[in-house]
Design a protein around this motif. Sequence first.
Motif, PDB file in Angstrom:
ATOM      1  N   LEU A   1     -46.967 -20.825  -1.785  1.00 29.40           N
ATOM      2  CA  LEU A   1     -45.590 -20.414  -2.727  1.00 29.40           C
ATOM      3  C   LEU A   1     -44.419 -20.260  -1.932  1.00 29.40           C
ATOM      4  O   LEU A   1     -44.337 -20.141  -0.870  1.00 29.40           O
ATOM      5  CB  LEU A   1     -46.183 -19.116  -3.248  1.00 29.40           C
ATOM      6  CG  LEU A   1     -47.471 -19.066  -4.244  1.00 29.40           C
ATOM      7  CD1 LEU A   1     -47.701 -17.725  -4.578  1.00 29.40           C
ATOM      8  CD2 LEU A   1     -47.177 -19.970  -5.630  1.00 29.40           C
ATOM      9  N   PRO A   2     -43.299 -20.392  -2.681  1.00 29.61           N
ATOM     10  CA  PRO A   2     -41.953 -20.485  -1.885  1.00 29.61           C
ATOM     11  C   PRO A   2     -41.727 -18.990  -1.644  1.00 29.61           C
ATOM     12  O   PRO A   2     -42.148 -18.150  -2.225  1.00 29.61           O
ATOM     13  CB  PRO A   2     -41.073 -21.090  -2.930  1.00 29.61           C
ATOM     14  CG  PRO A   2     -41.431 -20.699  -4.161  1.00 29.61           C
ATOM     15  CD  PRO A   2     -43.058 -20.830  -3.999  1.00 29.61           C
TER      16      PRO A   2
ATOM     17  N   GLN B   1     -58.099 -25.402   3.069  1.00 34.71           N
ATOM     18  CA  GLN B   1     -57.021 -25.598   2.189  1.00 34.71           C
ATOM     19  C   GLN B   1     -55.880 -24.764   2.297  1.00 34.71           C
ATOM     20  O   GLN B   1     -56.263 -23.729   2.786  1.00 34.71           O
ATOM     21  CB  GLN B   1     -57.403 -25.451   0.672  1.00 34.71           C
ATOM     22  CG  GLN B   1     -56.528 -25.856  -0.312  1.00 34.71           C
ATOM     23  CD  GLN B   1     -57.103 -25.294  -1.685  1.00 34.71           C
ATOM     24  OE1 GLN B   1     -58.048 -26.001  -2.023  1.00 34.71           O
ATOM     25  NE2 GLN B   1     -56.574 -24.535  -2.401  1.00 34.71           N
ATOM     26  N   THR B   2     -54.683 -25.235   2.199  1.00 36.42           N
ATOM     27  CA  THR B   2     -53.514 -24.462   2.406  1.00 36.42           C
ATOM     28  C   THR B   2     -53.595 -23.295   1.718  1.00 36.42           C
ATOM     29  O   THR B   2     -53.487 -23.302   0.335  1.00 36.42           O
ATOM     30  CB  THR B   2     -52.206 -25.247   2.297  1.00 36.42           C
ATOM     31  OG1 THR B   2     -52.250 -26.358   3.179  1.00 36.42           O
ATOM     32  CG2 THR B   2     -51.066 -24.589   2.751  1.00 36.42           C
ATOM     33  N   PRO B   3     -53.665 -21.940   2.220  1.00 33.84           N
ATOM     34  CA  PRO B   3     -53.886 -20.843   1.571  1.00 33.84           C
ATOM     35  C   PRO B   3     -52.428 -20.823   0.376  1.00 33.84           C
ATOM     36  O   PRO B   3     -51.621 -21.079   0.616  1.00 33.84           O
ATOM     37  CB  PRO B   3     -53.832 -19.809   2.242  1.00 33.84           C
ATOM     38  CG  PRO B   3     -53.624 -20.324   3.706  1.00 33.84           C
ATOM     39  CD  PRO B   3     -53.580 -21.373   3.646  1.00 33.84           C
TER      40      PRO B   3
END
Length: 144
Positions: free
Chosen positions: A61-62, A54-56
């Motif tokens: 977060l931006p 999964q994308t960590p």
Amino acid sequence: MYLNNLSYNKGTKKKKKRLGRGIGSCYGKTCGKGHKGQKSRSGGKIKRGFEGGQTPLYRRLPKFGFKTKKNILTQEIKLSNLNIIKNTVIDIYTLKKYNLIKKNIKNIKIILFGKIYSRKIICNIKTTLKSYIKIKNLGGVVDT
């Protein structure tokens, strides 16, 4: 006191976990690693921040924050450097003319360092409290 009488204080030395020493040791057979899976294999380490494909979180977060350019455009001047200037009126343009500050500087502050010998009129330049008092004592004027 002899070497054979020396011992560690109680609780400072912990017994090593002895793996693969039979059922009664609690660490026999699978040696505390459970059955199957990545962590049970030799060399089965998971990188910090890995979330199983999964994308960590740190990538979800931006980005935020910035570096202010105010620090680049600000400079301090010593009070003793004002003695170099022959004019009584001092502003940003006279400081640039005498090469006391860089060309791109927009914010200036005079700090107390050294002595000033003549009366000066300072326009649109910030000063510290003590340098302000020194200039006032010589009959100078500070306009901000």
